[in-house]
Structure formats: structure tokens, C-alpha cells
Design a protein around this motif. Sequence first.
Motif, mmCIF file in Angstrom:
data_model
loop_
_atom_site.group_PDB
_atom_site.id
_atom_site.type_symbol
_atom_site.label_atom_id
_atom_site.label_comp_id
_atom_site.label_asym_id
_atom_site.label_seq_id
_atom_site.Cartn_x
_atom_site.Cartn_y
_atom_site.Cartn_z
ATOM 1 N N ASP A 123 75.273 44.993 38.017
ATOM 2 C CA ASP A 123 75.846 46.166 38.679
ATOM 3 C C ASP A 123 76.568 45.824 39.974
ATOM 4 O OD1 ASP A 123 73.529 45.434 39.997
ATOM 5 O OD2 ASP A 123 72.968 47.498 40.515
ATOM 6 N N LYS A 124 76.785 44.526 40.244
ATOM 7 C CA LYS A 124 77.423 44.101 41.486
ATOM 8 C C LYS A 124 78.617 43.186 41.235
ATOM 9 C CE LYS A 124 74.568 46.189 44.302
ATOM 10 N NZ LYS A 124 75.038 47.278 45.186
ATOM 11 N N ASP A 261 82.403 50.643 41.677
ATOM 12 C CA ASP A 261 81.025 50.480 41.210
ATOM 13 C C ASP A 261 80.355 51.829 40.959
ATOM 14 O OD1 ASP A 261 80.917 47.712 41.085
ATOM 15 O OD2 ASP A 261 80.301 47.484 43.168
ATOM 16 N N THR A 390 82.229 48.818 35.286
ATOM 17 C CA THR A 390 81.552 47.592 35.688
ATOM 18 C C THR A 390 80.193 47.547 35.046
ATOM 19 O OG1 THR A 390 80.722 48.734 37.662
ATOM 20 C CG2 THR A 390 82.736 47.425 37.905
#
Length: 390
Positions: A123-124, A261, A390
Motif C-alpha cells: 500500500d506504499k 494512494d 496502487t
Amino acid sequence: MQKHIIPLFMGAMGIGLTEFIMMGILPDIASSLHISIPLSGHLISAYAFGVVMGAPLILILSNKFAPKQILILLLVMFTIFNALSASTHNYYLLILFRFCAGLPHGCFFGVGAIVAMVLAKPDKKTTAVANMFLGLTLANVIGVPIGTFLSHHFSWNIVFIVVGFIGLITILLSSIFIPNLPKQNTPSSLKNELKVFKKSETWLVLVLCAIGCGGLFAWFSFIGPLMIQETHLKPQFMPYIMSLAGVGMTLGLKLGAFVSDKRSPIFSLIFFMLLLIVSLGCVFLFAHNLYLSLIFVFITGLCSFAYVAPLQVIFIQVFEDSKQLGATLTHGTFNIGNGIGAYLGGLSILYTFSYASPSLAGAGLAFIGLLIAILLAIKTKSSNSLKLRT
């Protein structure tokens, strides 16, 4: 910041400095080489063309070397040709060295983005890519203003000496901190990589980047003449203008990654491209007002870099089975936009005799990019062929 990001950050800072410093020192180079401002703008286009021509290197290098080896090789090329740029006062040699200095640009960011994403949490990923690009924006906040000052008061050649020194430091840091990841491609996969060009989404995102990103460079390539001739700012204040734009770019990069994000890369791209069009229009309208011009230098810098990381992620997702090629082509096509923007900006000056006119050319390019981005969003949503998330 994770340690493997440090050399990527430093490399991005060196590349950002050698690419964007031209906007601050263009009048000095034109004066030193006894050429016109529009003609000196070809130095920007030469670098951009080098980036475009260098992008296919990734197809060769990724089949023969691991990412760490590729990055070090590219940094050696980068360092050598920037050092050569510092050594000449000949316009045609400088054009050649600027072209060669651009060759490793796209490959470095392409491989660097893959390294950043592979080692990031799921998630980054956009944030990891944005952290690499922070080096590029730091170059605008600190490096470009200092380089502009050195150019104005001493010599523009010194700037490229500094860039070469940054290249040497980055080579050392890369050898220490970049982990030994396996090759991303095998020779048998090369033909499969090229199949991605059969998809319509591939061509949409390529054209989007090539045209849409030209909006930034049409404005930023001539920001020096704009602020000096139209806003009547004294030349000694240009380092502060470059820093102001750089601060906007830095904040925009983080803001664009955050929105990407939280929502999706395509949403972030469309939203900030729309804001960029409005901002570029305001740059033209308020070019003779000092305070409003300063405000829109900051806002335009913010909007122009807010979609950099989301666009990089979109490229990698479109090129799902050819990630390194996709990440590299981002910068190849981004610099086609660089060349188109600088050329059209210079052309608008020749025909209108106004240094504010390149911002209108930029707004037009960004508008075309916005339409393509909307078309890409509609197509991928209706066909469900690509999840731009993402």
C-alpha cells in the motif's frame, strides 16, 4: 527514508539539477555563447531527445545485468557527460554533451522505480516512488537556485562540475546501499515485452505523457525571461524564484502521491492536470503583477509535479508484464514533452514577442493531455482491462 532509497534519491537530485538548471541559467548561456534565447532553448531539447533515445537501452541492459549493475553503469555515463559539459564553451559541443547526458536519464528512473516498488509495502508503492522523486524536487528547491546564483556571479560551467560531483557520490552510495536484486527480464521474455504495444491503453498513456507533460516545460523553460522581462524582476532574484517553484514541486509530489494512494493514480492525474491548466492560464493573465506572479509560480510548480508519481505508477501498471520498460518509457515520453514544450514555447515567443505566451502554449498541451487522461479512464473502466490503483 529506507537506506536503499538514499542513492535513488541522490541520483534523482543530480538528474533533476542537470535537467532543470537550464531554465535558470539559459540567459547566462545565451550571453556567454552569443546566441539568442530561443536558440539556447535547443539545449533543453537536446537533453530531452537524449532521454528519449536512451530509453530503449533498458531492453538491452535488463537482459544482461541486475538492477544494481544497471544503475551504477548509468551513473557513470551521467557523470562523464556532465563533466564534459562543464569543459566546453562551444555551442555545438554543448548540444552534443547535453544529448549524451540525457541518455541514462530514463533508464535510471525506470530501474529505480522498480527497485523502489519491489522493496515497498503493497500500500506504499506510489509513496516509495515519490520518495525517489523527492531528490528531483529537492534539486529544484536548493540545487537550481544555488546553481543559478553560481552561474550569474561566476560561470555556468561550475554548475555541471557540481552535477558531476553528485554523480560520483551517488555511484559510491549505490554500491553500498542498493541490494542485489535478480535480473528483471530474461532473453526469452524480450519478445513478450514488446507485445504490450498491441494494447490501445499503451499508446494512450504514451501520448498522454508526451503531450500533457509539455505543459510544464513550455512554461518552466522560459521562466527566467518571463519573470525578468514581463514581471520586471531583477535577475539577482531569480534563484529565489527557482526555489519557490521547487518548493511547490516538492509539496505537489507528496500531495499527488497521497491522493493517488487514497483514491487512485488516474484520479490524481486528472485532478491535478485540470488544476495545472487553470494555473498556466493565470500565469499568462497576471504576468505583469509581481505578487500574483509569485503565487502562481508556486501553484504551477505544485500542480505540475503532483501527477508525476501517479503517472509513473500508471505506466508500470499498463506495462504490467514489462515493468522496467514501462517505468523507463515514462521518462522517455516525459522528455518528448520536454522537447515539445520548449520548442512550442520558443516558437510562441518568436511570433508574439511576449515571454508570457509560453504559458498559454503549455495550457494547450496540458488540455490535450487532460482529454487523453479522461479517455484512458473511461476506456479502462468500461473494458475492466486495467485497474489503475496502487
